[in-house]
Design a protein around this motif. Structure first.
Motif, PDB file in Angstrom:
ATOM      1  N   GLU A 271      36.904  35.415  52.466  1.00  0.00           N
ATOM      2  CA  GLU A 271      36.623  36.831  52.649  1.00  0.00           C
ATOM      3  C   GLU A 271      37.307  37.640  51.542  1.00  0.00           C
ATOM      4  O   GLU A 271      38.458  37.381  51.185  1.00  0.00           O
ATOM      5  N   ILE A 272      36.590  38.612  50.992  1.00  0.00           N
ATOM      6  CA  ILE A 272      37.131  39.469  49.925  1.00  0.00           C
ATOM      7  C   ILE A 272      37.428  40.834  50.538  1.00  0.00           C
ATOM      8  O   ILE A 272      36.506  41.583  50.868  1.00  0.00           O
ATOM      9  N   PRO A 273      38.696  41.185  50.719  1.00  0.00           N
ATOM     10  CA  PRO A 273      39.054  42.452  51.377  1.00  0.00           C
ATOM     11  C   PRO A 273      38.485  43.663  50.642  1.00  0.00           C
ATOM     12  O   PRO A 273      38.297  43.648  49.420  1.00  0.00           O
ATOM     13  N   ASP A 274      38.239  44.723  51.399  1.00  0.00           N
ATOM     14  CA  ASP A 274      37.658  45.931  50.816  1.00  0.00           C
ATOM     15  C   ASP A 274      38.573  46.569  49.773  1.00  0.00           C
ATOM     16  O   ASP A 274      38.099  47.140  48.793  1.00  0.00           O
ATOM     17  N   TYR A 275      39.896  46.479  49.983  1.00  0.00           N
ATOM     18  CA  TYR A 275      40.792  47.105  49.008  1.00  0.00           C
ATOM     19  C   TYR A 275      40.701  46.407  47.652  1.00  0.00           C
ATOM     20  O   TYR A 275      40.898  47.041  46.597  1.00  0.00           O
ATOM     21  N   VAL A 276      40.379  45.109  47.661  1.00  0.00           N
ATOM     22  CA  VAL A 276      40.189  44.377  46.407  1.00  0.00           C
ATOM     23  C   VAL A 276      38.918  44.864  45.722  1.00  0.00           C
ATOM     24  O   VAL A 276      38.919  45.153  44.520  1.00  0.00           O
ATOM     25  N   ARG A 277      37.846  44.963  46.490  1.00  0.00           N
ATOM     26  CA  ARG A 277      36.581  45.450  45.927  1.00  0.00           C
ATOM     27  C   ARG A 277      36.740  46.865  45.368  1.00  0.00           C
ATOM     28  O   ARG A 277      36.255  47.173  44.278  1.00  0.00           O
ATOM     29  N   ASP A 278      37.404  47.740  46.137  1.00  0.00           N
ATOM     30  CA  ASP A 278      37.583  49.120  45.687  1.00  0.00           C
ATOM     31  C   ASP A 278      38.337  49.178  44.361  1.00  0.00           C
ATOM     32  O   ASP A 278      38.000  49.970  43.475  1.00  0.00           O
ATOM     33  N   LYS A 279      39.354  48.325  44.219  1.00  0.00           N
ATOM     34  CA  LYS A 279      40.141  48.305  42.981  1.00  0.00           C
ATOM     35  C   LYS A 279      39.299  47.812  41.807  1.00  0.00           C
ATOM     36  O   LYS A 279      39.336  48.404  40.712  1.00  0.00           O
ATOM     37  N   ILE A 280      38.524  46.760  42.034  1.00  0.00           N
ATOM     38  CA  ILE A 280      37.666  46.211  40.979  1.00  0.00           C
ATOM     39  C   ILE A 280      36.667  47.265  40.509  1.00  0.00           C
ATOM     40  O   ILE A 280      36.476  47.480  39.296  1.00  0.00           O
ATOM     41  N   GLU A 281      36.023  47.930  41.450  1.00  0.00           N
ATOM     42  CA  GLU A 281      34.999  48.907  41.083  1.00  0.00           C
ATOM     43  C   GLU A 281      35.604  50.159  40.479  1.00  0.00           C
ATOM     44  O   GLU A 281      35.016  50.764  39.567  1.00  0.00           O
ATOM     45  N   SER A 282      36.786  50.583  40.954  1.00  0.00           N
ATOM     46  CA  SER A 282      37.424  51.768  40.368  1.00  0.00           C
ATOM     47  C   SER A 282      37.890  51.502  38.945  1.00  0.00           C
ATOM     48  O   SER A 282      37.985  52.419  38.130  1.00  0.00           O
ATOM     49  N   ASP A 283      38.173  50.232  38.636  1.00  0.00           N
ATOM     50  CA  ASP A 283      38.563  49.848  37.271  1.00  0.00           C
ATOM     51  C   ASP A 283      37.343  49.549  36.405  1.00  0.00           C
ATOM     52  O   ASP A 283      37.471  49.053  35.287  1.00  0.00           O
ATOM     53  N   ARG A 284      36.129  49.832  36.943  1.00  0.00           N
ATOM     54  CA  ARG A 284      34.861  49.633  36.230  1.00  0.00           C
ATOM     55  C   ARG A 284      34.644  48.173  35.818  1.00  0.00           C
ATOM     56  O   ARG A 284      34.071  47.882  34.766  1.00  0.00           O
ATOM     57  N   MET A 285      35.110  47.262  36.666  1.00  0.00           N
ATOM     58  CA  MET A 285      34.823  45.843  36.464  1.00  0.00           C
ATOM     59  C   MET A 285      33.632  45.465  37.330  1.00  0.00           C
ATOM     60  O   MET A 285      33.268  46.181  38.261  1.00  0.00           O
ATOM     61  N   HIS A 286      33.007  44.345  37.016  1.00  0.00           N
ATOM     62  CA  HIS A 286      31.774  43.926  37.685  1.00  0.00           C
ATOM     63  C   HIS A 286      32.134  43.110  38.925  1.00  0.00           C
ATOM     64  O   HIS A 286      32.468  41.927  38.834  1.00  0.00           O
ATOM     65  N   PHE A 287      32.033  43.746  40.108  1.00  0.00           N
ATOM     66  CA  PHE A 287      32.456  43.060  41.331  1.00  0.00           C
ATOM     67  C   PHE A 287      31.565  41.866  41.649  1.00  0.00           C
ATOM     68  O   PHE A 287      32.057  40.767  41.922  1.00  0.00           O
ATOM     69  N   MET A 288      30.240  42.057  41.629  1.00  0.00           N
ATOM     70  CA  MET A 288      29.339  40.946  41.929  1.00  0.00           C
ATOM     71  C   MET A 288      29.520  39.816  40.921  1.00  0.00           C
ATOM     72  O   MET A 288      29.520  38.633  41.277  1.00  0.00           O
TER      73      MET A 288
END
Length: 419
Positions: free
Chosen positions: A81-98
């Protein structure tokens, strides 16, 4: 048709899409900042076409679509499972989450033979930006034969070592953007797209250095058949139903993400208003926070609930105000459909502007200011406009099988969608 042998200057590679259901969770464990589950899975795979590539330089010269039946089988697998706070950080840093979770999936499959006596061809994997049963992003690794071989079970028993070795394999590889030694797979059904090596490293780094920061939902087995992913039963049995009664939902909040401590705490934002369009009555029903239970009753009357970012946002906000299981509703999230195709997110305003030639009347920040000023009428008007735009996007996509966006080169392009 008579077949004949012919020399050509290209080779072909199959393209496919996959989805999974958790039939039964057998076990789970905490690993640093996340959880790893193990259980019985149902895998659905469909070959969607094949890619023609030049022998000389591997360049694609075209994709040929195919209409083939789905293949289903049940097996054993584990999921990270990938926690939401990890996803939020990745996307806020403009990295490609998928691209990041896709790369993590490939690397994990490549490292598993070091823990289990097997070949990577005996394994399969799926990376999903939002899985309805875990209620967050997840990476699945499963035994590639019906019934399972006990491979993923052995890896699950060494979950922390499994994640640590996957992280070290990616980090130690000297390539810059990914290669077959770390995050590329020779049998990837999407041609190793999207892949983001740096994003996968950041995701694993945050998980392995973090502590549990959010709720991990208990898998509710009786609801499995009502909640599925990607190529779900909702597409074939509900969305294509005659006289479909659908609703389009949007909400506005009382507090911002900053005020409640981050997007992962959306359940604390409160609701200033909610608007639900009912296709049966053609009425835009208005709800305030005190009316949430009435909203729950009305949602249950619908064959399908449609929204834009409704699963990751609207339902989470509403879950803080009611014990009702919003995630059990048959739901079509247009943003998720777009994300599955592109690998990144687009705003409602962008899609509406490019597809319909219209847009939103304001934005969320303005709605928050209106709440502070007590201008609820303006919030309702703004929310209603968002619902209208979302409804029109749905109807356009359903009729034309595509939406329009402006790509990174600044050109208009079509996104194929199955709405």
């Amino acid at each position: 048709m008579k077949q004949r042998e012919k020399d050509v200057h290209y080779f072909t590679k199959a393209r496919s899409s996959k989805s999974t259901k958790i039939i039964k969770q057998i076990d789970s464990c905490r690993v640093k900042g996340t959880r790893v589950g193990f259980g019985k899975l149902r895998i659905t795979e469909q070959v969607t076409g094949y890619d023609q590539r030049l022998v000389s330089n591997q360049k694609s010269i075209g994709i040929v679509p195919l209409d083939l039946p789905k293949l289903e089988f049940e097996t054993q697998g584990l999921w990270i499972e990938i926690p939401d706070y990890v996803r939020d950080k990745i996307e806020s840093d403009r990295m490609h989450f998928m691209g990041g979770i896709h790369a993590l999936e490939h690397a994990a499959i490549g490292i598993m033979p070091l823990l289990v006596m097997t070949d990577r061809n005996d394994l399969g994997g799926i990376s999903i930006p939002f899985h309805s049963q875990t209620k967050k992003a997840a990476v699945f690794i499963y035994d590639g034969v019906p019934g399972g071989l006990g491979l993923s079970e052995q890896a699950f028993k060494h979950s922390q070592e499994f994640l640590e070795r996957t992280f070290n394999a990616i980090r130690s590889c000297k390539c810059e953007t990914g290669c077959p030694a770390c995050v590329h797979s020779p049998k990837c059904g999407s041609g190793n797209r999207p892949i983001d090596k740096l994003s996968s490293l950041k995701i694993l780094e945050m998980i392995l250095s973090g502590e549990e920061k959010e709720t991990f939902y208990k898998i509710n087995e009786p609801d499995f058949e009502s909640i599925s992913e990607e190529t779900s039963d909702f597409d074939s049995k509900i969305i294509h139903k005659d006289n479909l009664r659908y609703g389009v939902l949007d909400i506005e909040t009382r507090r911002s993400a900053k005020e409640v401590g981050g997007w992962n705490k959306a359940e604390k934002m409160g609701v200033s208003c909610a608007i639900l369009y009912d296709s049966k009555t053609a009425v835009y029903q208005e709800y305030l926070q005190k009316d949430i239970e009435s909203l729950c009753e009305d949602l249950q009357k619908l064959d399908l609930v449609i929204g834009f970012n409704i699963i990751r946002f609207d339902y989470k906000v509403l879950s803080g105000l009611s014990d009702f299981d919003f995630f059990s509703l048959p739901t079509l999230d247009i943003l998720l459909k777009v994300h599955e195709r592109l690998g990144y997110r687009l705003s409602l305003d962008h899609l509406a502007g490019q597809t319909l030639g219209c847009g939103k009347s304001a934005d969320g920040l303005m709605a928050l200011k209106w709440w502070e000023q007590g201008k609820i009428d303006k919030i309702i008007e703004y929310c209603k406009q968002d619902v209208k735009v979302t409804r029109d996007l749905y109807l356009y996509g359903k009729e034309n099988q595509f939406l329009v966006f402006k790509n990174k080169a600044g050109n208009q392009a079509r996104i194929p969608v199955n709405l």
